[in-house]
Write a protein that holds these residues in place. Structure first.
Motif, PDB file in Angstrom:
ATOM      1  N   PHE A  81      -8.117  -8.978   8.519  1.00  0.00           N
ATOM      2  CA  PHE A  81      -6.782  -9.319   9.009  1.00  0.00           C
ATOM      3  C   PHE A  81      -6.845 -10.563   9.899  1.00  0.00           C
ATOM      4  N   ARG A 133       0.830  -1.210   0.000  1.00  0.00           N
ATOM      5  CA  ARG A 133       0.000   0.000   0.000  1.00  0.00           C
ATOM      6  C   ARG A 133       0.868   1.266   0.000  1.00  0.00           C
ATOM      7  N   GLY A 152       7.870  -3.371  16.041  1.00  0.00           N
ATOM      8  CA  GLY A 152       8.742  -4.286  15.306  1.00  0.00           C
ATOM      9  C   GLY A 152       8.125  -4.753  13.995  1.00  0.00           C
ATOM     10  N   GLN A 153       7.392  -3.848  13.342  1.00  0.00           N
ATOM     11  CA  GLN A 153       6.725  -4.223  12.086  1.00  0.00           C
ATOM     12  C   GLN A 153       7.238  -3.375  10.927  1.00  0.00           C
ATOM     13  N   ILE A 154       6.886  -3.809   9.735  1.00  0.00           N
ATOM     14  CA  ILE A 154       7.053  -3.007   8.526  1.00  0.00           C
ATOM     15  C   ILE A 154       5.647  -2.683   8.017  1.00  0.00           C
ATOM     16  N   PRO A 155       5.467  -1.653   7.235  1.00  0.00           N
ATOM     17  CA  PRO A 155       6.482  -0.753   6.694  1.00  0.00           C
ATOM     18  C   PRO A 155       6.832   0.387   7.655  1.00  0.00           C
ATOM     19  N   MET A 179      13.738  -6.862  12.165  1.00  0.00           N
ATOM     20  CA  MET A 179      12.578  -6.057  12.567  1.00  0.00           C
ATOM     21  C   MET A 179      12.397  -6.034  14.080  1.00  0.00           C
ATOM     22  N   LYS A 180      13.012  -6.990  14.773  1.00  0.00           N
ATOM     23  CA  LYS A 180      12.847  -7.066  16.234  1.00  0.00           C
ATOM     24  C   LYS A 180      14.065  -6.494  16.955  1.00  0.00           C
ATOM     25  N   GLU A 231       3.278   2.735  10.612  1.00  0.00           N
ATOM     26  CA  GLU A 231       1.856   2.554  10.297  1.00  0.00           C
ATOM     27  C   GLU A 231       1.599   2.960   8.845  1.00  0.00           C
ATOM     28  N   SER A 232       1.197   1.954   8.057  1.00  0.00           N
ATOM     29  CA  SER A 232       0.994   2.203   6.628  1.00  0.00           C
ATOM     30  C   SER A 232       0.003   3.342   6.390  1.00  0.00           C
ATOM     31  N   PHE A 234      12.936 -10.652   9.231  1.00  0.00           N
ATOM     32  CA  PHE A 234      12.065 -10.747  10.406  1.00  0.00           C
ATOM     33  C   PHE A 234      12.887 -10.501  11.671  1.00  0.00           C
TER      34      PHE A 234
HETATM   35  N1  LIG Z   1      -0.981  -1.669  11.329  1.00  0.00           N
HETATM   36  C1  LIG Z   1       0.307  -1.915  10.706  1.00  0.00           C
HETATM   37  C2  LIG Z   1       0.412  -3.398  10.434  1.00  0.00           C
HETATM   38  C3  LIG Z   1       1.736  -3.730   9.815  1.00  0.00           C
HETATM   39  C4  LIG Z   1       1.933  -5.210   9.678  1.00  0.00           C
HETATM   40  O1  LIG Z   1       1.062  -6.032  10.014  1.00  0.00           O
HETATM   41  N2  LIG Z   1       3.108  -5.563   9.151  1.00  0.00           N
HETATM   42  C5  LIG Z   1       3.476  -6.951   9.004  1.00  0.00           C
HETATM   43  C6  LIG Z   1       3.995  -7.208   7.614  1.00  0.00           C
HETATM   44  S1  LIG Z   1       2.867  -6.714   6.396  1.00  0.00           S
HETATM   45  C7  LIG Z   1       4.604  -7.237   9.965  1.00  0.00           C
HETATM   46  O2  LIG Z   1       5.506  -6.439  10.113  1.00  0.00           O
HETATM   47  N3  LIG Z   1       4.534  -8.404  10.608  1.00  0.00           N
HETATM   48  C8  LIG Z   1       5.542  -8.840  11.510  1.00  0.00           C
HETATM   49  C9  LIG Z   1       5.125  -8.707  12.948  1.00  0.00           C
HETATM   50  O3  LIG Z   1       4.000  -8.249  13.233  1.00  0.00           O
HETATM   51  O4  LIG Z   1       5.939  -9.077  13.805  1.00  0.00           O
HETATM   52  C10 LIG Z   1       0.453  -1.114   9.416  1.00  0.00           C
HETATM   53  O5  LIG Z   1      -0.559  -0.948   8.727  1.00  0.00           O
HETATM   54  O6  LIG Z   1       1.550  -0.640   9.105  1.00  0.00           O
END
Ligand SMILES: N[C@@H](CCC(=O)N[C@@H](CS)C(=O)NCC(=O)O)C(=O)O
Length: 196
Positions: free
Chosen positions: A92, A2, A36-39, A24-25, A50-51, A21
């Motif tokens: 989700f 997105r 600890g997430q992307i993007p 990210m942590k 937060e996208s 992965f």
């Molecule tokens: N609400 C967050 C959700 C982001 C999300 O779920 N990212 C996933 C990849 S698409 C991720 O990083 N997952 C690894 C984790 O949650 O540890 C957003 O929209 O940026």
């Protein structure tokens, strides 16, 4: 996807830094995103996570994703929140249930429950969209996020029950900016697969 899509829609050049992965942590990434997430997004002094926040930031600074009229702009932003906060949660959860809970004895029951919740939201969205091309006038960041949420349902069969939503998503996917973003994203996975 997105964020890539939004970047392509507004014509903002960008570089991608992939994160494993594990990375990210680690502290360096947790400083960018505490969950600890992307993007994540970095531009000079600004770091965002937060996208939805990243898409809004881009849409506010460049032409093409938010109308100029103040009320139309507010409504487009409302659709962004609706996509992420009202439609995406059960979508989700369904994705997570499919990936992580398939072996649980209650999986089928939970899946049916989640799909009914999704059906409710799709019905409401479908009635609002009607025969319109986009949710509120011209294509906006609200459509970009809504279509990106609906993308998660591809292959589920749930969109087939709502032909206007199916067509809405197809219109989103047919946008040149979406195609460029999709091809760029696919290239990352193709490269990763060939080195695996
Ligand atoms: N609400 C967050 C959700 C982001 C999300 O779920 N990212 C996933 C990849 S698409 C991720 O990083 N997952 C690894 C984790 O949650 O540890 C957003 O929209 O940026």
């Amino acid at each position: 996807m997105r964020v890539r899509w939004a970047l392509e829609e507004v014509g903002q050049p960008y570089d991608v830094r992939l994160a494993s992965f594990e990375a990210m942590k680690e502290p360096a990434h947790l400083a960018r995103n505490p969950f600890g997430q992307i993007p994540t997004w970095e531009d000079g002094e600004l770091t965002l996570f937060e996208s939805g926040a990243i898409v809004l930031h881009l849409a506010e600074r460049r032409e093409g994703l938010l109308p100029h009229d103040a009320n139309a702009r507010a409504r487009a932003i409302a659709w962004m929140f609706a996509a992420l906060n009202t439609v995406e949660p059960p979508v989700f959860e369904r994705s997570m249930a499919m990936v992580l809970e398939g072996d649980r004895p209650w999986h089928a029951e939970r899946l049916a429950l989640l799909e009914d919740r999704i059906r409710d939201r799709l019905g409401q969205l479908s009635r609002r969209l009607g025969d319109a091309e986009w949710l509120d006038g011209a294509f906006s960041a609200g459509d970009l996020l809504m279509a990106s949420v609906l993308l998660r349902l591809k292959g589920s069969g749930l969109l087939d029950e709502r032909p206007n939503l199916h067509a809405y998503l197809a219109r989103g996917e047919a946008r040149p900016a979406f195609r460029r973003a999709f091809d760029a994203q696919r290239a990352v996975f193709t490269a990763a697969a060939s080195t695996a």
